[in-house]
Design a protein around this motif. Structure first.
Motif, PDB file in Angstrom:
ATOM      1  N   ASP A 270       0.848  -1.187   0.000  1.00 43.35           N
ATOM      2  CA  ASP A 270       0.000   0.000   0.000  1.00 43.35           C
ATOM      3  C   ASP A 270       0.882   1.235   0.000  1.00 43.35           C
ATOM      4  O   ASP A 270       1.622   1.489   0.953  1.00 43.35           O
ATOM      5  N   VAL A 271       0.829   2.007  -1.076  1.00 44.11           N
ATOM      6  CA  VAL A 271       1.614   3.230  -1.194  1.00 44.11           C
ATOM      7  C   VAL A 271       0.635   4.406  -1.235  1.00 44.11           C
ATOM      8  O   VAL A 271       0.000   4.650  -2.269  1.00 44.11           O
ATOM      9  N   PRO A 272       0.481   5.135  -0.123  1.00 42.48           N
ATOM     10  CA  PRO A 272      -0.489   6.245  -0.099  1.00 42.48           C
ATOM     11  C   PRO A 272      -0.282   7.253  -1.216  1.00 42.48           C
ATOM     12  O   PRO A 272      -1.249   7.849  -1.705  1.00 42.48           O
ATOM     13  N   LEU A 273       0.970   7.459  -1.651  1.00 39.40           N
ATOM     14  CA  LEU A 273       1.227   8.447  -2.696  1.00 39.40           C
ATOM     15  C   LEU A 273       0.841   7.959  -4.075  1.00 39.40           C
ATOM     16  O   LEU A 273       1.004   8.685  -5.059  1.00 39.40           O
ATOM     17  N   ASP A 274       0.327   6.734  -4.186  1.00 41.08           N
ATOM     18  CA  ASP A 274      -0.259   6.292  -5.450  1.00 41.08           C
ATOM     19  C   ASP A 274      -1.594   6.984  -5.708  1.00 41.08           C
ATOM     20  O   ASP A 274      -2.053   7.053  -6.845  1.00 41.08           O
ATOM     21  N   GLU A 275      -2.212   7.496  -4.628  1.00 43.20           N
ATOM     22  CA  GLU A 275      -3.499   8.169  -4.766  1.00 43.20           C
ATOM     23  C   GLU A 275      -3.283   9.584  -5.298  1.00 43.20           C
ATOM     24  O   GLU A 275      -2.425  10.328  -4.816  1.00 43.20           O
ATOM     25  N   PHE A 276      -4.089   9.956  -6.284  1.00 41.93           N
ATOM     26  CA  PHE A 276      -3.940  11.244  -6.960  1.00 41.93           C
ATOM     27  C   PHE A 276      -4.031  12.415  -5.983  1.00 41.93           C
ATOM     28  O   PHE A 276      -3.231  13.358  -6.048  1.00 41.93           O
ATOM     29  N   ASP A 439      13.116   3.685   4.826  1.00 46.64           N
ATOM     30  CA  ASP A 439      12.506   4.242   3.612  1.00 46.64           C
ATOM     31  C   ASP A 439      11.173   3.553   3.308  1.00 46.64           C
ATOM     32  O   ASP A 439      10.193   4.215   2.940  1.00 46.64           O
ATOM     33  N   ILE A 440      11.135   2.225   3.451  1.00 50.27           N
ATOM     34  CA  ILE A 440       9.902   1.485   3.174  1.00 50.27           C
ATOM     35  C   ILE A 440       8.824   1.856   4.190  1.00 50.27           C
ATOM     36  O   ILE A 440       7.645   2.005   3.846  1.00 50.27           O
ATOM     37  N   TYR A 441       9.229   2.033   5.448  1.00 51.17           N
ATOM     38  CA  TYR A 441       8.254   2.461   6.466  1.00 51.17           C
ATOM     39  C   TYR A 441       7.652   3.813   6.076  1.00 51.17           C
ATOM     40  O   TYR A 441       6.438   4.018   6.178  1.00 51.17           O
ATOM     41  N   TRP A 446       3.103   7.151   4.654  1.00 50.08           N
ATOM     42  CA  TRP A 446       3.167   8.572   4.344  1.00 50.08           C
ATOM     43  C   TRP A 446       1.876   9.294   4.703  1.00 50.08           C
ATOM     44  O   TRP A 446       0.769   8.815   4.433  1.00 50.08           O
ATOM     45  N   THR A 447       2.034  10.439   5.333  1.00 51.38           N
ATOM     46  CA  THR A 447       0.980  11.443   5.456  1.00 51.38           C
ATOM     47  C   THR A 447       1.676  12.795   5.367  1.00 51.38           C
ATOM     48  O   THR A 447       2.898  12.901   5.548  1.00 51.38           O
ATOM     49  N   LEU A 448       0.918  13.840   5.104  1.00 51.65           N
ATOM     50  CA  LEU A 448       1.497  15.174   5.050  1.00 51.65           C
ATOM     51  C   LEU A 448       2.082  15.552   6.407  1.00 51.65           C
ATOM     52  O   LEU A 448       3.131  16.209   6.491  1.00 51.65           O
ATOM     53  N   LEU A 449       1.424  15.122   7.471  1.00 50.31           N
ATOM     54  CA  LEU A 449       1.932  15.407   8.819  1.00 50.31           C
ATOM     55  C   LEU A 449       3.244  14.678   9.082  1.00 50.31           C
ATOM     56  O   LEU A 449       4.100  15.170   9.813  1.00 50.31           O
ATOM     57  N   PHE A 450       3.396  13.478   8.504  1.00 52.40           N
ATOM     58  CA  PHE A 450       4.654  12.749   8.638  1.00 52.40           C
ATOM     59  C   PHE A 450       5.782  13.542   7.980  1.00 52.40           C
ATOM     60  O   PHE A 450       6.895  13.633   8.511  1.00 52.40           O
TER      61      PHE A 450
END
Length: 469
Positions: A270-276, A439-441, A446-450
């Motif tokens: 699951d890669v959150p940055l895959d979402e537009f 890096d994988i973690y 990923w979130t903007l707050l992260f």
């Protein structure tokens, strides 16, 4: 106490969100027009017009929050994900409101008011939801608001699922037992033997006799033919069903399902940055932050450029090929910190302690990480992000991908000026394996707050690096 009312509590969030938006509106109005500058009140729309647009904003927010899943039960979800959704909902609502105001040519609204309104809306939602979430977790850890789980399969997967629940009492999930057809084969442990309530064919009976909120299927693939019957029994009893796949051990930490037509597909990572939407948010943040950084550091950039030029012959900037998003190469900029050398040498030799190729001024730049400042221009170009895995030279990428499993996963997102591995001390001459784990973690969580957290840790920890040669 709260049991059976989770849906009601979730819907109650809608009303509370609406109330807090109204509170934010009146505080923002009072702050802007009475505390900051009450002389400008007559040059803007009256309070009634502001309040009308506030109601429009409130409705838009609730609709967007519904769409992005802010009002679904999230007992086991991380609060950081909830914060990200709150921010997204408010940000999109503001964009929609501004678009409507522009369309109807009603633009006499104070920009400062909108900023205060937006900040108060986000902060109030985050604070009250955090208080509610922590209160519920405290109650659950003390035995209130429990939900009861029945696990089908007492093998390694079922045991692991139970142990995970035992580590998180704040979720309020209690295992009432297992159902397994091969109890003697899998359960030599006396504790688990006592937890087995019967065989799989007793599921219907157990659901009728016991209070069960969720059935977790942790069976081997050899029992796949039984899945359909199990799901039918559970749905007939109105009980939720979750399936832990038998290939759990070979999957990464965060696999997720996708839909391809009418076919469900397991995406192994699951890669959150895959979402537009997430990509747009991160890119907007990168552009704003890098522009601000370039403007604020422009005097320093000029001084460093002069220092590089005066202390050694050669170009001010050093361009080096690096591997970025989707394994595409790009030229990464740095202030030159070494004596000028052929490109082939710089691309294939690792920097070592007391490297004779460094200039005295370059040693200072590398130790303080000031040589990295031109990479903000890489961010503006779109080659890099402010936060992400550090990019490497193609020569070493070819080596590492053979030596380090999962090394190439880092290229699923844009490389960064700083990253989670770097703020955790993994810079310079440190373990490549540990860096990839971090890096994988980052990629999976990923979130903007992260990103903001990593930037703050970069600033707080300082730029001095004992491993930078």
């Amino acid at each position: 106490m709260i049991r059976g009312k989770e849906r009601f509590i979730t819907q109650l969030y809608i009303l509370v969100d609406f109330i807090f938006i109204q509170i934010s509106f009146f505080i923002a109005w009072f702050s802007r027009f009475y505390l900051i500058d009450n002389e400008q009140l007559g040059s803007y729309l009256p309070l009634s017009s502001y309040f009308l647009w506030n109601l429009v904003y409130s409705i838009i927010y609730i609709l967007i929050a519904f769409v992005i899943g802010l009002y679904v039960p999230k007992r086991k979800a991380k609060f950081a994900i909830e914060i990200a959704k709150i921010f997204q909902a408010h940000l999109f609502s503001l964009f929609v409101l501004l678009s409507i105001l522009f369309t109807v040519k009603n633009i006499d609204i104070s920009r400062l008011f909108l900023v205060i309104y937006f900040i108060l809306g986000v902060l109030s939602a985050v604070i009250y939801r955090y208080i509610v979430k922590q209160s519920l977790r405290s109650l659950r850890s003390k035995g209130f608001n429990r939900q009861f789980v029945l696990i089908l399969g007492a093998g390694s997967i079922g045991k692991r699922y139970m142990r995970n629940l035992m580590k998180h009492p704040e979720y309020g999930l209690e295992v009432i037992g297992f159902l397994d057809d091969y109890r003697t084969e899998y359960c030599s442990d006396d504790y688990f033997q006592k937890q087995i309530l019967g065989k799989l064919n007793t599921l219907d009976k157990i659901l009728n006799e016991r209070v069960v909120d969720e059935v977790v299927v942790a069976l081997p693939l050899t029992a796949f033919t039984k899945y359909q019957q199990i799901i039918m029994i559970c749905e007939k009893a109105g009980v939720r069903v979750s399936i832990v796949p038998d290939f759990y051990d070979i999957l990464p930490a965060s696999p997720h399902f996708e839909k391809f037509g009418d076919l469900p597909i397991i995406n192994v990572r699951d890669v959150p940055l895959d979402e537009f939407v997430n990509r747009i948010l991160k890119r907007a943040f990168d552009i704003a932050f890098s522009l601000l950084a370039i403007i604020l550091t422009s005097p320093l950039l000029l001084m460093i450029a002069i220092g590089v030029k005066l202390t050694s012959p050669g170009p001010i900037l050093f361009k080096q090929e690096r591997v970025g998003l989707n394994r595409r190469t790009f030229n990464m900029y740095k202030f030159r910190s070494m004596n000028y050398m052929p490109e082939l040498v710089s691309n294939t030799e690792w920097t070592v302690e007391n490297d004779p190729r460094r200039t005295k001024f370059g040693t200072f730049l590398r130790k303080t990480s000031l040589d990295e400042l031109p990479q903000f221009f890489n961010v503006l170009k779109g080659d890099m992000s402010v936060v992400g895995p550090r990019p490497e030279r193609p020569y070493f990428v070819e080596q590492f991908k053979e030596e380090v499993p999962k090394y190439m996963i880092k290229h699923q997102v844009s490389p960064g000026i700083t990253g989670w591995a770097q703020v955790c001390g993994l810079r310079g001459d440190t373990s490549i394996e540990n860096r990839i784990e971090h890096d994988i973690y980052y990629i999976e969580n990923w979130t903007l707050l992260f990103d903001v957290k990593i930037i703050l840790k970069t600033i707080v920890n300082g730029f001095m690096n004992k491993n930078a040669y």
